[in-house]
Design an enzyme around this catalytic site. Structure first.
Site, short mmCIF file in Angstrom:
data_model
loop_
_atom_site.label_atom_id
_atom_site.label_comp_id
_atom_site.label_asym_id
_atom_site.label_seq_id
_atom_site.Cartn_x
_atom_site.Cartn_y
_atom_site.Cartn_z
N TYR A 11 0.90 -0.76 0.16
CA TYR A 11 -0.13 0.07 0.11
C TYR A 11 1.10 1.35 -0.32
O TYR A 11 1.38 1.74 -0.84
CB TYR A 11 -0.83 -0.35 1.04
CG TYR A 11 -1.89 1.27 1.60
CD1 TYR A 11 -2.28 1.76 0.59
CD2 TYR A 11 -1.57 1.68 2.55
CE1 TYR A 11 -2.78 3.48 0.48
CE2 TYR A 11 -2.58 2.46 3.11
CZ TYR A 11 -3.50 3.56 2.66
OH TYR A 11 -3.89 4.15 2.17
N ASP A 31 10.38 -7.28 -3.78
CA ASP A 31 9.04 -7.15 -2.70
C ASP A 31 8.96 -8.47 -3.21
O ASP A 31 8.91 -9.35 -4.22
CB ASP A 31 8.09 -6.70 -3.73
CG ASP A 31 6.87 -6.74 -3.10
OD1 ASP A 31 6.18 -5.48 -2.11
OD2 ASP A 31 6.02 -7.15 -2.21
N TYR A 141 4.14 -5.79 17.55
CA TYR A 141 4.84 -4.97 16.67
C TYR A 141 5.63 -3.94 16.77
O TYR A 141 6.70 -3.85 16.14
CB TYR A 141 3.34 -4.37 15.52
CG TYR A 141 3.44 -3.30 14.60
CD1 TYR A 141 4.08 -3.66 13.25
CD2 TYR A 141 2.11 -2.00 14.72
CE1 TYR A 141 3.99 -2.82 12.55
CE2 TYR A 141 2.38 -1.45 13.67
CZ TYR A 141 3.24 -1.44 12.91
OH TYR A 141 3.41 -0.71 11.68
N ARG A 276 -9.77 -4.14 20.33
CA ARG A 276 -9.21 -5.18 19.60
C ARG A 276 -7.57 -5.62 21.16
O ARG A 276 -6.95 -3.91 21.70
CB ARG A 276 -9.17 -4.39 18.28
CG ARG A 276 -8.30 -5.86 18.03
CD ARG A 276 -8.12 -5.39 16.20
NE ARG A 276 -7.13 -3.98 16.55
CZ ARG A 276 -7.04 -3.42 15.18
NH1 ARG A 276 -7.76 -3.60 14.58
NH2 ARG A 276 -6.31 -1.99 15.19
N1 UDP Z 1 -11.26 -0.33 14.46
C1 UDP Z 1 -12.25 -0.39 14.15
N2 UDP Z 1 -12.88 -1.73 13.36
C2 UDP Z 1 -12.67 -2.04 12.39
C3 UDP Z 1 -10.82 -1.77 12.63
C4 UDP Z 1 -10.34 -1.22 13.66
O1 UDP Z 1 -12.88 -0.28 15.49
O2 UDP Z 1 -12.97 -3.01 11.91
C5 UDP Z 1 -10.47 0.46 15.37
C6 UDP Z 1 -9.27 -0.04 15.42
O3 UDP Z 1 -9.98 -0.98 16.90
C7 UDP Z 1 -8.53 1.22 16.18
C8 UDP Z 1 -8.67 1.93 14.69
O4 UDP Z 1 -10.28 1.36 14.46
O5 UDP Z 1 -8.58 1.37 17.26
C9 UDP Z 1 -7.38 2.28 13.57
O6 UDP Z 1 -7.48 0.82 13.72
P1 UDP Z 1 -6.33 0.57 11.97
O7 UDP Z 1 -6.02 -1.25 12.40
O8 UDP Z 1 -7.53 1.03 11.37
O9 UDP Z 1 -5.36 1.19 12.47
P2 UDP Z 1 -4.07 0.82 13.24
O10 UDP Z 1 -4.90 1.96 14.31
O11 UDP Z 1 -4.32 -0.63 14.62
O12 UDP Z 1 -2.89 1.11 13.37
#
Ligand code: UDP
Length: 323
Positions: A11, A31, A141, A276
């Site tokens: 991306y 890649d 990560y 999460r």
């Molecule tokens: N999130 C959510 N639903 C989704 C995907 C992400 O509520 O389907 C939330 C996730 O828990 C975080 C925020 O959106 O709080 C951003 O998540 P993303 O995975 O886009 O990016 P990250 O911050 O993990 O890099």
């Protein structure tokens, strides 16, 4: 310049490669196409298929491309997956990255721009997060990226390898040609736009009991093209540096979904889920350092503009890269 873009079919890498090519640089992409896509390769770039596990493949790529600089995007980059499979993150992001650095030292390539992340910080003591904030990652990560930044510091000191590490906050949006398509999509904006496209019944909201005004996590969404422009500026950095990269604005999960409703004109159903694991409640960047030192300025300040570009791309390519 001649630049090797490692992870240039992914991306962020694909859009950086596109911008570099637009500016007349000579680009080779390395890649393994595990996460990246063949159709995300800009036809103007030379493609070298290979894996960072394979030191010989990296040596050959460097010999072929003869780059003056490397941009390193190839990594595993999902917080939630890293909580289930830390080994994958330490292996891909540290061990395999080390192969790249050693090959660069051997081939006397003296400059690297590294994709780092705000996940190196963990829950902040104050906002916005600047480069002096303590680094206390709460997921493997972030830990893997922080370890690599430390390795870069030593390679700079010992071998004179110049590095610029860019700690991205939440990359989002698309260029006209390239956008966000992960084989397993976990990111909020693409998942929400898939609902608008009728490909998913609802978007899940992970955690509604955070200590934030609406109970959902706050992130700093930065347009992918602004992020790519920062990489190009980083090539001209006078010395090794670490920079945070965001817009300084914070949007909650509910804000993002509301903006997606506004931009697409679609209803977009939601389902509330538990938190999460590994998600910090709020991450907002201070990008003053890169603004002051490299003259970076984001062109897309509003969440709506970021989502509009993503929505255009998803409408044009509803099945993403189709592989
Ligand atoms: N999130 C959510 N639903 C989704 C995907 C992400 O509520 O389907 C939330 C996730 O828990 C975080 C925020 O959106 O709080 C951003 O998540 P993303 O995975 O886009 O990016 P990250 O911050 O993990 O890099």
């Amino acid at each position: 310049m001649k630049i090797l873009v490692v992870g240039g079919a992914g991306y962020i890498g694909s859009i950086c490669a596109e911008l570099l090519l637009d500016q007349g640089h000579e680009i080779a992409v390395f890649d393994n196409l595990c996460e990246g896509h063949r159709s995300a390769l800009d036809p103007r770039a030379r493609f070298i298929e290979g894996d960072l596990q394979d030191r010989q493949a990296i040596d050959s790529a460097l010999a072929l491309a003869q780059p003056e600089a490397v941009m390193h995007f190839a990594a595993s980059a999902l917080v939630s997956e890293s909580m289930r499979d830390p080994s994958k993150y330490f292996r891909n992001n540290i061990s395999n990255g080390l192969n790249l650095l050693d090959a660069m030292v051997a081939a006397r390539v003296q400059q690297i721009v590294f994709s780092s992340t705000c996940a190196i910080f963990g829950p902040p003591e104050r906002l916005p997060i600047d480069e002096t904030a303590p680094t206390r990652p709460i997921n493997p990560y972030g830990e893997s990226k922080l370890a690599f930044e430390k390795i870069l510091r030593w390679y700079n000191e010992i071998y004179g390898l110049k590095f610029v590490s860019l700690r991205y906050f939440n990359a989002a949006g698309a260029s006209a040609n390239f956008g966000e398509d992960h084989r397993v999509e976990t990111h909020l904006i693409p998942n929400t736009l898939k609902v608008a496209l009728g490909q998913k019944p609802h978007v899940e909201i992970f955690g509604t009991d955070y200590e934030t005004p609406d109970g959902t996590c706050i992130r700093d969404y930065i347009h992918i093209v602004d992020l790519a422009r920062a990489h190009i500026l980083a090539l001209g950095a006078p010395r090794s540096e670490l920079y945070n990269l965001g817009t300084g604005g914070g949007a909650s999960v509910r804000d993002v979904i509301a903006a997606c409703r506004k931009v697409t004109g679609k209803k977009i159903d939601t389902v509330e889920r538990p938190r999460r694991p590994g998600d910090p409640p709020r991450l907002i960047a201070s990008s003053d350092k890169i603004k002051n030192e490299l003259g970076w300025q984001p062109q897309f300040q509003s969440l709506d503009a970021i989502i509009e570009s993503a929505w255009k791309w998803h409408q044009k390519f509803p099945n993403g890269y189709g592989d």
